[in-house]
Write a protein that holds these residues in place. Structure first.
Motif, PDB file in Angstrom:
ATOM      1  N   VAL A  12       1.635  -9.467  84.872  1.00 46.41           N
ATOM      2  CA  VAL A  12       0.367  -8.455  85.529  1.00 46.41           C
ATOM      3  C   VAL A  12       1.811  -7.893  87.251  1.00 46.41           C
ATOM      4  CG1 VAL A  12      -1.716  -9.758  85.668  1.00 46.41           C
ATOM      5  CG2 VAL A  12       0.095 -10.718  87.362  1.00 46.41           C
ATOM      6  N   GLY A  13       3.027  -8.894  87.196  1.00 45.27           N
ATOM      7  CA  GLY A  13       3.593  -8.037  88.489  1.00 45.27           C
ATOM      8  C   GLY A  13       3.831  -6.457  87.753  1.00 45.27           C
ATOM      9  N   SER A  14       3.989  -6.029  86.196  1.00 44.99           N
ATOM     10  CA  SER A  14       4.589  -5.162  86.157  1.00 44.99           C
ATOM     11  C   SER A  14       3.933  -3.901  86.961  1.00 44.99           C
ATOM     12  CB  SER A  14       5.305  -4.560  84.752  1.00 44.99           C
ATOM     13  OG  SER A  14       4.286  -4.753  83.782  1.00 44.99           O
ATOM     14  N   LEU A  15       2.666  -4.368  86.925  1.00 47.20           N
ATOM     15  CA  LEU A  15       1.566  -3.636  87.098  1.00 47.20           C
ATOM     16  C   LEU A  15       1.814  -3.352  88.837  1.00 47.20           C
ATOM     17  CD1 LEU A  15      -1.403  -5.241  86.252  1.00 47.20           C
ATOM     18  CD2 LEU A  15      -0.280  -3.675  85.424  1.00 47.20           C
ATOM     19  N   ILE A  16       2.568  -3.669  89.590  1.00 46.23           N
ATOM     20  CA  ILE A  16       3.201  -3.951  90.631  1.00 46.23           C
ATOM     21  C   ILE A  16       4.368  -3.708  91.050  1.00 46.23           C
ATOM     22  CG2 ILE A  16       0.735  -5.203  92.081  1.00 46.23           C
ATOM     23  CD1 ILE A  16       2.578  -7.318  92.015  1.00 46.23           C
ATOM     24  N   LYS A  17       4.670  -2.722  90.044  1.00 45.80           N
ATOM     25  CA  LYS A  17       6.943  -2.747  89.823  1.00 45.80           C
ATOM     26  C   LYS A  17       6.922  -2.007  91.458  1.00 45.80           C
ATOM     27  CE  LYS A  17      10.120  -0.422  87.962  1.00 45.80           C
ATOM     28  NZ  LYS A  17      10.542  -0.070  86.411  1.00 45.80           N
ATOM     29  N   GLU A  18       5.972  -1.072  91.926  1.00 46.67           N
ATOM     30  CA  GLU A  18       6.533  -0.065  92.642  1.00 46.67           C
ATOM     31  C   GLU A  18       6.380  -0.859  94.332  1.00 46.67           C
ATOM     32  OE1 GLU A  18       4.530   0.697  91.148  1.00 46.67           O
ATOM     33  OE2 GLU A  18       5.360   1.929  89.438  1.00 46.67           O
ATOM     34  N   GLU A  19       5.266  -1.844  93.969  1.00 42.88           N
ATOM     35  CA  GLU A  19       5.118  -2.322  95.636  1.00 42.88           C
ATOM     36  C   GLU A  19       7.212  -3.142  96.176  1.00 42.88           C
ATOM     37  OE1 GLU A  19       2.781  -1.620  97.955  1.00 42.88           O
ATOM     38  OE2 GLU A  19       2.359  -0.768  96.673  1.00 42.88           O
ATOM     39  N   ILE A  20       7.039  -3.789  95.113  1.00 38.94           N
ATOM     40  CA  ILE A  20       8.430  -4.748  94.763  1.00 38.94           C
ATOM     41  C   ILE A  20       9.513  -4.576  94.698  1.00 38.94           C
ATOM     42  CG2 ILE A  20       6.287  -7.157  94.724  1.00 38.94           C
ATOM     43  CD1 ILE A  20       7.717  -7.601  91.547  1.00 38.94           C
ATOM     44  N   GLU A  35       3.031 -30.609  87.334  1.00 36.45           N
ATOM     45  CA  GLU A  35       2.500 -28.945  85.652  1.00 36.45           C
ATOM     46  C   GLU A  35       3.663 -29.737  85.144  1.00 36.45           C
ATOM     47  OE1 GLU A  35      -0.292 -27.774  84.493  1.00 36.45           O
ATOM     48  OE2 GLU A  35      -0.324 -27.610  86.766  1.00 36.45           O
ATOM     49  N   GLY A  36       3.863 -30.104  83.468  1.00 39.07           N
ATOM     50  CA  GLY A  36       5.033 -30.901  82.974  1.00 39.07           C
ATOM     51  C   GLY A  36       5.284 -29.733  82.322  1.00 39.07           C
ATOM     52  N   TYR A  37       4.995 -28.277  81.720  1.00 36.41           N
ATOM     53  CA  TYR A  37       5.144 -26.623  81.868  1.00 36.41           C
ATOM     54  C   TYR A  37       5.447 -25.609  82.753  1.00 36.41           C
ATOM     55  CZ  TYR A  37       5.516 -22.115  79.053  1.00 36.41           C
ATOM     56  OH  TYR A  37       5.180 -20.791  78.860  1.00 36.41           O
ATOM     57  N   THR A  38       6.419 -25.492  82.359  1.00 38.09           N
ATOM     58  CA  THR A  38       7.352 -24.904  84.059  1.00 38.09           C
ATOM     59  C   THR A  38       7.137 -22.984  83.420  1.00 38.09           C
ATOM     60  OG1 THR A  38       9.720 -25.202  83.568  1.00 38.09           O
ATOM     61  CG2 THR A  38       7.801 -26.402  84.899  1.00 38.09           C
ATOM     62  N   GLY A  39       6.838 -22.864  82.193  1.00 38.90           N
ATOM     63  CA  GLY A  39       7.484 -21.737  81.603  1.00 38.90           C
ATOM     64  C   GLY A  39       7.368 -20.984  82.018  1.00 38.90           C
ATOM     65  N   TYR A  40       5.961 -21.190  83.325  1.00 35.90           N
ATOM     66  CA  TYR A  40       4.883 -19.659  83.976  1.00 35.90           C
ATOM     67  C   TYR A  40       5.972 -19.392  85.566  1.00 35.90           C
ATOM     68  CZ  TYR A  40       0.880 -20.263  81.571  1.00 35.90           C
ATOM     69  OH  TYR A  40      -0.351 -20.982  80.984  1.00 35.90           O
ATOM     70  N   VAL A  41       6.968 -20.456  85.694  1.00 37.71           N
ATOM     71  CA  VAL A  41       7.905 -20.306  86.545  1.00 37.71           C
ATOM     72  C   VAL A  41       8.976 -19.388  86.562  1.00 37.71           C
ATOM     73  CG1 VAL A  41       8.989 -21.295  88.587  1.00 37.71           C
ATOM     74  CG2 VAL A  41       6.467 -22.013  88.018  1.00 37.71           C
ATOM     75  N   GLY A  42       8.729 -19.802  85.362  1.00 36.04           N
ATOM     76  CA  GLY A  42      11.232 -19.333  84.408  1.00 36.04           C
ATOM     77  C   GLY A  42      10.337 -17.445  84.738  1.00 36.04           C
ATOM     78  N   SER A  43       9.225 -17.921  83.372  1.00 36.79           N
ATOM     79  CA  SER A  43       8.622 -15.647  83.637  1.00 36.79           C
ATOM     80  C   SER A  43       8.708 -15.244  84.237  1.00 36.79           C
ATOM     81  CB  SER A  43       8.132 -16.261  82.178  1.00 36.79           C
ATOM     82  OG  SER A  43       6.686 -16.297  82.922  1.00 36.79           O
ATOM     83  N   ALA A  44       8.302 -15.735  85.421  1.00 42.96           N
ATOM     84  CA  ALA A  44       8.302 -14.412  86.576  1.00 42.96           C
ATOM     85  C   ALA A  44       9.391 -14.615  87.052  1.00 42.96           C
ATOM     86  CB  ALA A  44       7.315 -15.534  87.759  1.00 42.96           C
ATOM     87  N   ARG A  45      10.304 -15.695  87.848  1.00 47.76           N
ATOM     88  CA  ARG A  45      11.781 -15.592  87.675  1.00 47.76           C
ATOM     89  C   ARG A  45      12.458 -14.620  87.181  1.00 47.76           C
ATOM     90  NH1 ARG A  45      12.573 -21.634  88.207  1.00 47.76           N
ATOM     91  NH2 ARG A  45      12.278 -22.005  90.352  1.00 47.76           N
ATOM     92  N   LYS A  46      12.180 -14.632  85.929  1.00 46.91           N
ATOM     93  CA  LYS A  46      12.857 -13.413  85.143  1.00 46.91           C
ATOM     94  C   LYS A  46      12.439 -11.812  85.846  1.00 46.91           C
ATOM     95  CE  LYS A  46      13.895 -16.245  80.909  1.00 46.91           C
ATOM     96  NZ  LYS A  46      13.763 -16.594  79.742  1.00 46.91           N
TER      97      LYS A  46
END
Length: 62
Positions: A12-20, A35-46
């Motif tokens: 959903v991050g691209s929906l608030i592109k102008e805000e950030i 969590e054992g899976y941290t892909g969400y965090v990595g994709s958010a950082r990217k």
């Protein structure tokens, strides 16, 4: 100051592109620490980087 709370930012991050875009953002990935899976965090950082956000990660678990 605004607060945006979500569990999968890269979906959903691209929906608030102008805000950030080129703004300071506090990123708190605390929920992923257990969590054992941290892909969400990595994709958010990217996505933050792609959108030009100036990110500060904050650990509030301690």
């Amino acid at each position: 100051m605004k607060l945006f709370l979500c569990s999968h930012f890269s979906s959903v991050g691209s929906l608030i592109k102008e805000e950030i875009e080129n703004k300071k953002v506090a990123f708190i990935p605390t929920a992923s620490l257990r969590e054992g899976y941290t892909g969400y965090v990595g994709s958010a950082r990217k996505l933050f980087k792609k959108l030009g956000a100036i990110v500060t990660e904050i650990d509030i678990s301690t």
